[in-house]
Design a protein around this motif. Structure first.
Motif, short mmCIF file in Angstrom:
data_model
loop_
_atom_site.label_atom_id
_atom_site.label_comp_id
_atom_site.label_asym_id
_atom_site.label_seq_id
_atom_site.Cartn_x
_atom_site.Cartn_y
_atom_site.Cartn_z
N ALA A 135 0.83 -1.21 0.00
CA ALA A 135 0.00 0.00 0.00
C ALA A 135 0.86 1.26 0.00
O ALA A 135 0.47 2.29 -0.55
CB ALA A 135 -0.93 0.01 1.21
N ALA A 136 2.05 1.17 0.59
CA ALA A 136 2.97 2.31 0.59
C ALA A 136 3.76 2.38 -0.71
O ALA A 136 4.54 3.31 -0.91
CB ALA A 136 3.93 2.20 1.77
N LYS A 137 3.56 1.37 -1.56
CA LYS A 137 4.27 1.28 -2.84
C LYS A 137 5.77 1.27 -2.63
O LYS A 137 6.52 1.98 -3.30
CB LYS A 137 3.83 2.40 -3.79
CG LYS A 137 2.36 2.35 -4.12
CD LYS A 137 1.98 3.45 -5.09
CE LYS A 137 0.57 3.31 -5.55
NZ LYS A 137 -0.45 3.73 -4.69
N GLU A 138 6.20 0.43 -1.68
CA GLU A 138 7.61 0.33 -1.35
C GLU A 138 8.08 -1.11 -1.49
O GLU A 138 7.33 -2.05 -1.30
CB GLU A 138 7.88 0.80 0.09
CG GLU A 138 7.70 2.28 0.28
CD GLU A 138 8.66 3.13 -0.53
OE1 GLU A 138 9.71 2.64 -0.96
OE2 GLU A 138 8.34 4.30 -0.75
N ALA A 139 9.34 -1.25 -1.86
CA ALA A 139 9.98 -2.55 -1.95
C ALA A 139 11.44 -2.36 -1.59
O ALA A 139 11.94 -1.23 -1.57
CB ALA A 139 9.84 -3.12 -3.36
N GLY A 140 12.11 -3.44 -1.32
CA GLY A 140 13.52 -3.35 -0.96
C GLY A 140 14.00 -4.68 -0.44
O GLY A 140 13.32 -5.69 -0.57
N ARG A 141 15.19 -4.67 0.14
CA ARG A 141 15.75 -5.91 0.68
C ARG A 141 15.66 -5.99 2.19
O ARG A 141 15.73 -7.06 2.77
CB ARG A 141 17.21 -6.02 0.24
CG ARG A 141 17.33 -6.21 -1.26
CD ARG A 141 18.72 -6.41 -1.76
NE ARG A 141 19.66 -6.92 -0.76
CZ ARG A 141 20.88 -6.43 -0.62
NH1 ARG A 141 21.30 -5.44 -1.36
NH2 ARG A 141 21.69 -6.96 0.28
N ARG A 142 15.52 -4.82 2.84
CA ARG A 142 15.54 -4.81 4.30
C ARG A 142 14.67 -3.68 4.83
O ARG A 142 14.59 -2.61 4.25
CB ARG A 142 16.97 -4.61 4.77
CG ARG A 142 17.13 -4.64 6.26
CD ARG A 142 18.56 -4.59 6.68
NE ARG A 142 19.24 -3.44 6.09
CZ ARG A 142 20.52 -3.19 6.21
NH1 ARG A 142 21.29 -4.02 6.86
NH2 ARG A 142 21.05 -2.12 5.67
N LEU A 143 14.02 -3.97 5.96
CA LEU A 143 13.19 -2.98 6.65
C LEU A 143 13.93 -2.56 7.91
O LEU A 143 14.52 -3.39 8.60
CB LEU A 143 11.86 -3.58 7.09
CG LEU A 143 11.02 -4.36 6.09
CD1 LEU A 143 9.87 -5.03 6.81
CD2 LEU A 143 10.52 -3.45 5.02
N THR A 144 13.86 -1.29 8.22
CA THR A 144 14.24 -0.81 9.54
C THR A 144 12.95 -0.36 10.19
O THR A 144 12.31 0.58 9.73
CB THR A 144 15.25 0.36 9.47
OG1 THR A 144 16.42 -0.09 8.79
CG2 THR A 144 15.61 0.85 10.87
N VAL A 145 12.55 -1.07 11.24
CA VAL A 145 11.29 -0.80 11.91
C VAL A 145 11.61 -0.09 13.22
O VAL A 145 12.41 -0.59 14.02
CB VAL A 145 10.49 -2.10 12.16
CG1 VAL A 145 9.13 -1.80 12.79
CG2 VAL A 145 10.32 -2.87 10.85
N THR A 146 10.99 1.07 13.43
CA THR A 146 11.32 1.92 14.57
C THR A 146 10.12 2.11 15.48
O THR A 146 9.00 2.33 15.02
CB THR A 146 11.83 3.30 14.07
OG1 THR A 146 12.91 3.08 13.16
CG2 THR A 146 12.29 4.17 15.22
N ALA A 147 10.40 2.06 16.79
CA ALA A 147 9.38 2.26 17.82
C ALA A 147 9.32 3.72 18.24
O ALA A 147 10.21 4.51 17.91
CB ALA A 147 9.69 1.37 19.03
N LYS A 148 8.28 4.05 19.03
CA LYS A 148 8.09 5.42 19.53
C LYS A 148 9.31 5.94 20.26
O LYS A 148 9.62 7.12 20.19
CB LYS A 148 6.90 5.49 20.49
CG LYS A 148 5.57 5.50 19.85
CD LYS A 148 4.46 5.87 20.82
CE LYS A 148 4.12 4.78 21.77
NZ LYS A 148 2.86 5.01 22.50
N ASP A 149 10.00 5.08 20.99
CA ASP A 149 11.14 5.53 21.79
C ASP A 149 12.46 5.58 21.02
O ASP A 149 13.51 5.85 21.58
CB ASP A 149 11.31 4.65 23.04
CG ASP A 149 11.62 3.19 22.69
OD1 ASP A 149 11.77 2.85 21.49
OD2 ASP A 149 11.72 2.38 23.63
N GLY A 150 12.42 5.31 19.70
CA GLY A 150 13.61 5.37 18.87
C GLY A 150 14.31 4.03 18.68
O GLY A 150 15.19 3.90 17.84
#
Length: 173
Positions: free
Chosen positions: A93-108
């Motif tokens: 839905a974000a129209k994104e692709a790649g090899r790796r995700l960096t997922v970040t929380a509220k606290d950084g």
């Protein structure tokens, strides 16, 4: 002096409602339906042409809700049911692709998740647990949940370390 007191009394309802709202948010009160359209997640990546895609709770629900009932190391002896869109559907839905995700929380705090996890496993971005919205003071607004009980490999530290909660941002590389 009387004018000042009269003015303060007219402002009191606004001040009181603002104070109550602030207290509810600090105590982790669940988000009301009125806030369901406020952005809670942004997804950015190499295909971005400007601003990252943003999603509200309503947007995430509109992607189609999936459920996973599974044990986790964080929920004790209980086997909760998590509900949310598939992570791969959020990325699509974000129209994104790649090899790796960096997922970040509220606290950084952030974790790296291979893009293939979203493709290979039915990983969800949970926004509810046992039918209730995730509490923003513990796990909310969103939590990466793998279907742990479906495959012994998912019960390993490698996958459990990727189950970040309080997710507010995903960056694609």
């Amino acid at each position: 002096m009387l004018q000042t007191m009269a003015r303060l009394l007219t402002l009191f309802p606004q001040l009181a409602s603002g104070l109550v709202l602030t207290c509810l948010l600090c105590l982790g009160a669940p988000l009301s339906p009125a806030w369901a359209d406020q952005p809670i997640l942004s997804v950015a990546g190499p295909l971005d042409q400007g601003e990252p895609a943003t999603f509200s709770l309503a947007d995430l629900k509109a992607l189609g809700m999936q459920t996973i009932t599974t044990t986790t190391p964080w929920t004790g002896d209980e086997t909760p049911t998590f509900t949310g869109p598939l992570l791969r559907d959020v990325l699509a839905a974000a129209k994104e692709a790649g090899r790796r995700l960096t997922v970040t929380a509220k606290d950084g705090y952030s974790v790296q998740i291979p893009f293939m996890d979203a493709a290979d496993w039915n990983v969800i971005l949970a926004i509810e647990m046992d039918g209730a919205p995730l509490d923003p003071t513990t796990y909310g607004p969103a939590w990466v949940i793998y279907p742990y009980d479906t495959n012994p490999i998912l019960i390993t530290d490698l996958y459990q370390e990727r189950s970040i909660w309080k997710v507010v941002r995903i960056d694609m590389e």
